[in-house]
Design a protein around this motif. Structure first.
Motif, PDB file in Angstrom:
ATOM      1  N   THR A 147       0.800  -1.350  -0.018  1.00  0.00           N
ATOM      2  CA  THR A 147      -0.146   0.133  -0.040  1.00  0.00           C
ATOM      3  C   THR A 147       0.758   1.419   0.032  1.00  0.00           C
ATOM      4  OG1 THR A 147      -0.263  -0.138   2.248  1.00  0.00           O
ATOM      5  CG2 THR A 147      -2.075  -1.235   1.057  1.00  0.00           C
ATOM      6  N   SER A 148       2.308   1.062  -0.051  1.00  0.00           N
ATOM      7  CA  SER A 148       2.955   2.366   0.065  1.00  0.00           C
ATOM      8  C   SER A 148       3.686   2.790  -0.954  1.00  0.00           C
ATOM      9  CB  SER A 148       4.087   2.149   1.059  1.00  0.00           C
ATOM     10  OG  SER A 148       3.556   1.769   2.541  1.00  0.00           O
ATOM     11  N   TYR A 149       3.499   2.024  -2.219  1.00  0.00           N
ATOM     12  CA  TYR A 149       4.152   2.260  -3.479  1.00  0.00           C
ATOM     13  C   TYR A 149       3.042   2.217  -4.577  1.00  0.00           C
ATOM     14  CZ  TYR A 149       8.536   1.053  -1.176  1.00  0.00           C
ATOM     15  OH  TYR A 149       9.466   0.870  -0.219  1.00  0.00           O
ATOM     16  N   TRP A 150       3.367   2.904  -5.527  1.00  0.00           N
ATOM     17  CA  TRP A 150       2.534   3.152  -6.659  1.00  0.00           C
ATOM     18  C   TRP A 150       2.676   1.778  -7.539  1.00  0.00           C
ATOM     19  CZ3 TRP A 150      -0.836   7.045  -8.225  1.00  0.00           C
ATOM     20  CH2 TRP A 150      -0.884   8.323  -7.343  1.00  0.00           C
ATOM     21  N   ILE A 151       1.839   1.322  -8.146  1.00  0.00           N
ATOM     22  CA  ILE A 151       2.013   0.229  -9.406  1.00  0.00           C
ATOM     23  C   ILE A 151       1.648   0.802 -10.703  1.00  0.00           C
ATOM     24  CG2 ILE A 151       1.066  -1.952 -10.315  1.00  0.00           C
ATOM     25  CD1 ILE A 151       3.233  -2.442  -7.898  1.00  0.00           C
ATOM     26  N   GLY A 152       2.452   0.630 -11.848  1.00  0.00           N
ATOM     27  CA  GLY A 152       2.125   1.291 -13.071  1.00  0.00           C
ATOM     28  C   GLY A 152       2.055   0.369 -13.917  1.00  0.00           C
ATOM     29  N   TRP A 153       1.370   0.357 -15.156  1.00  0.00           N
ATOM     30  CA  TRP A 153       1.202  -0.570 -16.094  1.00  0.00           C
ATOM     31  C   TRP A 153       1.988  -0.046 -17.441  1.00  0.00           C
ATOM     32  CZ3 TRP A 153      -0.013  -5.563 -15.720  1.00  0.00           C
ATOM     33  CH2 TRP A 153      -0.901  -6.041 -14.372  1.00  0.00           C
ATOM     34  N   VAL A 154       2.686  -0.990 -18.211  1.00  0.00           N
ATOM     35  CA  VAL A 154       3.460  -0.519 -19.451  1.00  0.00           C
ATOM     36  C   VAL A 154       2.837  -1.427 -20.604  1.00  0.00           C
ATOM     37  CG1 VAL A 154       5.529  -0.030 -20.467  1.00  0.00           C
ATOM     38  CG2 VAL A 154       5.311   0.465 -17.899  1.00  0.00           C
ATOM     39  N   ARG A 155       2.737  -0.975 -21.672  1.00  0.00           N
ATOM     40  CA  ARG A 155       2.406  -2.030 -22.950  1.00  0.00           C
ATOM     41  C   ARG A 155       3.496  -2.001 -23.752  1.00  0.00           C
ATOM     42  NH1 ARG A 155      -2.335  -0.556 -27.254  1.00  0.00           N
ATOM     43  NH2 ARG A 155      -0.810   1.086 -27.839  1.00  0.00           N
ATOM     44  N   GLN A 156       4.016  -3.104 -24.264  1.00  0.00           N
ATOM     45  CA  GLN A 156       4.871  -3.224 -25.172  1.00  0.00           C
ATOM     46  C   GLN A 156       4.236  -4.194 -26.447  1.00  0.00           C
ATOM     47  OE1 GLN A 156       8.783  -4.872 -24.485  1.00  0.00           O
ATOM     48  NE2 GLN A 156       9.664  -3.192 -25.878  1.00  0.00           N
ATOM     49  N   MET A 157       3.816  -3.526 -27.576  1.00  0.00           N
ATOM     50  CA  MET A 157       3.475  -4.105 -28.782  1.00  0.00           C
ATOM     51  C   MET A 157       4.566  -4.722 -29.390  1.00  0.00           C
ATOM     52  SD  MET A 157       0.650  -1.108 -30.029  1.00  0.00           S
ATOM     53  CE  MET A 157      -0.415  -2.236 -30.901  1.00  0.00           C
ATOM     54  N   PRO A 158       4.354  -5.975 -30.028  1.00  0.00           N
ATOM     55  CA  PRO A 158       5.329  -6.600 -30.667  1.00  0.00           C
ATOM     56  C   PRO A 158       6.415  -5.957 -31.551  1.00  0.00           C
ATOM     57  CG  PRO A 158       3.325  -7.633 -30.926  1.00  0.00           C
ATOM     58  CD  PRO A 158       2.929  -6.431 -30.601  1.00  0.00           C
ATOM     59  N   GLY A 159       7.555  -5.872 -31.103  1.00  0.00           N
ATOM     60  CA  GLY A 159       8.791  -5.178 -31.839  1.00  0.00           C
ATOM     61  C   GLY A 159       8.762  -3.929 -31.744  1.00  0.00           C
ATOM     62  N   LYS A 160       8.037  -3.360 -30.643  1.00  0.00           N
ATOM     63  CA  LYS A 160       7.918  -2.094 -30.539  1.00  0.00           C
ATOM     64  C   LYS A 160       8.263  -1.544 -29.067  1.00  0.00           C
ATOM     65  CE  LYS A 160       6.098  -1.092 -34.550  1.00  0.00           C
ATOM     66  NZ  LYS A 160       6.665  -0.821 -35.613  1.00  0.00           N
ATOM     67  N   GLY A 161       8.308  -0.166 -28.871  1.00  0.00           N
ATOM     68  CA  GLY A 161       9.051   0.392 -27.542  1.00  0.00           C
ATOM     69  C   GLY A 161       7.967   0.158 -26.500  1.00  0.00           C
ATOM     70  N   LEU A 162       8.479   0.872 -25.427  1.00  0.00           N
ATOM     71  CA  LEU A 162       7.545   0.871 -23.971  1.00  0.00           C
ATOM     72  C   LEU A 162       6.536   1.877 -24.368  1.00  0.00           C
ATOM     73  CD1 LEU A 162      10.365   0.154 -21.532  1.00  0.00           C
ATOM     74  CD2 LEU A 162       8.879  -1.495 -22.499  1.00  0.00           C
ATOM     75  N   TRP A 187       3.684   4.043 -21.573  1.00  0.00           N
ATOM     76  CA  TRP A 187       3.051   4.398 -20.377  1.00  0.00           C
ATOM     77  C   TRP A 187       1.582   4.058 -20.425  1.00  0.00           C
ATOM     78  CZ3 TRP A 187       4.718   3.861 -15.476  1.00  0.00           C
ATOM     79  CH2 TRP A 187       3.772   4.286 -14.723  1.00  0.00           C
ATOM     80  N   MET A 188       0.948   3.298 -19.589  1.00  0.00           N
ATOM     81  CA  MET A 188      -0.388   3.051 -19.611  1.00  0.00           C
ATOM     82  C   MET A 188      -1.253   4.121 -18.402  1.00  0.00           C
ATOM     83  SD  MET A 188      -0.997  -0.852 -20.643  1.00  0.00           S
ATOM     84  CE  MET A 188      -2.697  -0.736 -21.032  1.00  0.00           C
ATOM     85  N   GLY A 189      -0.713   3.792 -17.184  1.00  0.00           N
ATOM     86  CA  GLY A 189      -1.391   4.397 -16.156  1.00  0.00           C
ATOM     87  C   GLY A 189      -0.815   3.886 -14.843  1.00  0.00           C
ATOM     88  N   ILE A 190      -1.155   4.395 -13.601  1.00  0.00           N
ATOM     89  CA  ILE A 190      -0.629   4.078 -12.328  1.00  0.00           C
ATOM     90  C   ILE A 190      -1.684   4.049 -11.369  1.00  0.00           C
ATOM     91  CG2 ILE A 190       0.069   6.193 -11.801  1.00  0.00           C
ATOM     92  CD1 ILE A 190       2.792   5.178 -10.899  1.00  0.00           C
ATOM     93  N   ILE A 191      -1.501   3.262 -10.167  1.00  0.00           N
ATOM     94  CA  ILE A 191      -2.571   3.011  -9.227  1.00  0.00           C
ATOM     95  C   ILE A 191      -1.712   3.292  -7.952  1.00  0.00           C
ATOM     96  CG2 ILE A 191      -2.700   0.767  -9.094  1.00  0.00           C
ATOM     97  CD1 ILE A 191      -5.608   1.177  -8.442  1.00  0.00           C
TER      98      ILE A 191
END
Lengths: 121, 110
Positions: A30-45, A47-51
């Protein structure tokens, strides 16, 4: 030992719903954020969002607002990324990442192993 | 839409030094953008190298260093090793927990 363990690979059809998970251990979830990251095939990172599981404060990248839902269940130290209606273009690897943040630093340190989502008819 | 720009590719000889940069379309990158740097090898999850411009993680090799250079965030590798061949990404903070990744730099060690 800090770990983020993600759920396994998924194969879905267009229009189906999906919820993938990221379970934290070895630290105060509960003390740290968790972010989500997408990487499509053969592509870069991307940023999607964070909670912040402590109070469920959630922020989305404008590119993903309305396309996905980020949530967390602090009772089981798990964050989620979900889709209500998948598209073929959602085919990608998805990573969760922990963020340690204060007014003087922002530190993305531990990453999950990734969840491969394949959407195909 | 904010764009973060990195060199698409760089080549360095073993033992050499190379600097990767990270620029923001909004202007000069400052410490307030809390630049983070990550390394990703094929088939692996990204690995954190540098946070908040120049801070290293406990696992970050000493040959990696972060700084601000000419209005950009920079990652310098000194004494490059063959195992440093990888894709490198920067991540900048734009407030409200909003982050943007750079497009990545493919580093070849040749």
């Amino acid at each position: 030992e800090v770990q983020l363990v993600q759920s396994g690979a998924e194969v879905k059809k267009p229009g189906e719903s999906l919820k993938i998970s990221c379970k934290g251990s070895g630290y105060s979830f509960t003390s740290y954020w968790i972010g989500w990251v997408r990487q499509m095939p053969g592509k870069g990172l991307e940023w999607m969002g964070i909670i912040y599981p402590g109070d469920s404060d959630t922020r989305y990248s404008p590119s993903f607002q309305g396309q996905v839902t980020i949530s967390a269940d602090k009772s089981i130290s798990t964050a989620y990324l979900q889709w209500s209606s998948l598209k073929a273009s959602d085919t990608a690897m998805y990573y969760c990442v922990r963020r340690d943040y204060s007014g003087s630093y922002s530190n993305f340190d531990y990453w999950g192993q990734g969840t491969l989502v394949t959407v195909s008819s | 839409q904010t764009v973060v720009t990195q060199e698409p590719s760089l080549t360095v000889s073993p033992g050499g030094t190379v600097t990767l940069t990270c620029a923001s379309s909004t202007g000069a990158v400052t410490s307030g953008y809390y630049p983070n740097w990550f390394q990703q090898k094929p088939g692996q999850a990204p690995r954190a190298l540098i946070y908040s411009t120049s801070n290293k993680h406990s696992w970050t090799p000493a040959r990696f260093s972060g700084s601000l250079l000419g209005g950009k965030a920079a990652l310098t590798l000194s004494g490059v090793q063959p195992e440093d061949e990888a894709e490198y990404y920067c991540l900048l903070y734009y407030g409200g927990a909003q982050q943007v990744f750079g497009g990545g730099t493919k580093l070849t060690v040749l």
